[in-house]
Design an enzyme around this catalytic site. Structure first.
Site, mmCIF file in Angstrom:
data_model
loop_
_atom_site.group_PDB
_atom_site.id
_atom_site.type_symbol
_atom_site.label_atom_id
_atom_site.label_comp_id
_atom_site.label_asym_id
_atom_site.label_seq_id
_atom_site.Cartn_x
_atom_site.Cartn_y
_atom_site.Cartn_z
ATOM 1 N N HIS A 35 0.837 -1.203 0.000
ATOM 2 C CA HIS A 35 0.000 0.000 0.000
ATOM 3 C C HIS A 35 0.871 1.252 0.000
ATOM 4 O O HIS A 35 2.082 1.177 0.246
ATOM 5 C CB HIS A 35 -0.887 0.007 1.259
ATOM 6 N N HIS B 299 5.509 6.085 -0.560
ATOM 7 C CA HIS B 299 6.372 4.929 -0.802
ATOM 8 C C HIS B 299 5.578 3.646 -0.592
ATOM 9 O O HIS B 299 4.511 3.665 0.027
ATOM 10 C CB HIS B 299 7.588 4.963 0.131
HETATM 11 P P1 2AM Z 1 6.082 2.219 6.628
HETATM 12 O O1 2AM Z 1 5.501 1.217 5.664
HETATM 13 O O2 2AM Z 1 7.155 3.058 6.029
HETATM 14 O O3 2AM Z 1 6.444 1.601 7.944
HETATM 15 C C1 2AM Z 1 1.024 1.464 8.739
HETATM 16 O O4 2AM Z 1 1.928 1.371 9.758
HETATM 17 C C2 2AM Z 1 1.468 2.423 7.677
HETATM 18 O O5 2AM Z 1 1.677 3.712 8.245
HETATM 19 C C3 2AM Z 1 2.765 2.061 6.994
HETATM 20 O O6 2AM Z 1 2.686 2.447 5.645
HETATM 21 C C4 2AM Z 1 3.803 2.869 7.721
HETATM 22 O O7 2AM Z 1 4.884 3.245 6.938
HETATM 23 C C5 2AM Z 1 3.016 4.097 8.072
HETATM 24 N N1 2AM Z 1 3.486 4.666 9.325
HETATM 25 C C6 2AM Z 1 3.718 4.031 10.478
HETATM 26 N N2 2AM Z 1 4.109 4.885 11.437
HETATM 27 C C7 2AM Z 1 4.123 6.101 10.869
HETATM 28 C C8 2AM Z 1 4.432 7.411 11.328
HETATM 29 N N3 2AM Z 1 4.798 7.646 12.580
HETATM 30 N N4 2AM Z 1 4.337 8.409 10.439
HETATM 31 C C9 2AM Z 1 3.973 8.196 9.165
HETATM 32 N N5 2AM Z 1 3.657 6.988 8.666
HETATM 33 C C10 2AM Z 1 3.731 5.959 9.508
#
Ligand code: 2AM
Length: 177
Positions: A36, A118
């Site tokens: 996603h 991303h």
């Molecule tokens: P990541 O894939 O780079 O870990 C669920 O956790 C989603 O939210 C994931 O896409 C994650 O990114 C993102 N995510 C988790 N913690 C976050 C944060 N503190 N700020 C922004 N995105 C976050």
């Protein structure tokens, strides 16, 4: 509950991305059904607020957005996750803004962070990067796939478990509907 709003990776991109992931080891590969692009990470959200966000998301008024995967990146000096960058097309940035406003109208405070679209491919225990993974990164640095259109935006619950996060869709909105 812990929640976020994201675009599931468009179907047309699933196969090429899964093929790329085939060469990845040294960590936990994100399963195809979980791929996603996060538009807004909400953190902990109360149930009544979730219900309001779900309601607004199901009625969102926005057009499909183009998704182009463009190059490889990682988070953390010691590479805790590896991802494909997504080109920050104007439509995508505008949609992230709209979704953020929906979440804020429902009463959440979305952390003020730069939107860096991303698709996470791999999560790993932070630390030294194996030669295999370094080679994969070098080999895929210029990956470019797309554009393909994303037409669905989803509110997910995220439960963190020892074997990785579990994402549960709570509501969806259709773009261009
Ligand atoms: P990541 O894939 O780079 O870990 C669920 O956790 C989603 O939210 C994931 O896409 C994650 O990114 C993102 N995510 C988790 N913690 C976050 C944060 N503190 N700020 C922004 N995105 C976050």
């Amino acid at each position: 509950m812990r929640a976020f709003i994201a675009l599931p990776l468009p179907d047309a991109l699933l196969e090429p991305v899964a093929a790329l992931q085939d060469g990845l080891e040294d960590g936990r590969v994100v399963p195809e059904e979980d791929l996603h692009i996060t538009l807004a990470f909400l953190g902990e959200v109360r149930g009544d607020v979730i219900a309001d966000i779900a309601d607004m998301l199901e009625r969102i008024d926005a057009m499909p957005v183009p998704i182009t995967l463009d190059g490889v990146g990682g988070f953390g000096d010691d590479l805790r996750s590896l991802h494909l960058h997504v080109q920050p097309a104007g439509e995508l940035v505008a949609l992230a803004g709209k979704v953020k406003r929906i979440a804020e109208m429902a009463g959440t405070t979305v952390p003020r962070r730069r939107f860096t679209p991303h698709v996470t491919l791999l999560r790993r225990t932070p630390g030294p990067v194996s030669p295999n993974l370094n080679r994969w990164i070098a080999d895929h640095a210029h990956t470019k796939i797309g554009p393909e259109w994303a037409d669905e935006v989803v509110l997910y619950q995220s439960d963190l478990t020892k074997s990785g996060p579990i994402y549960t869709p709570l509501a969806e909105g259709w773009l261009g509907a």
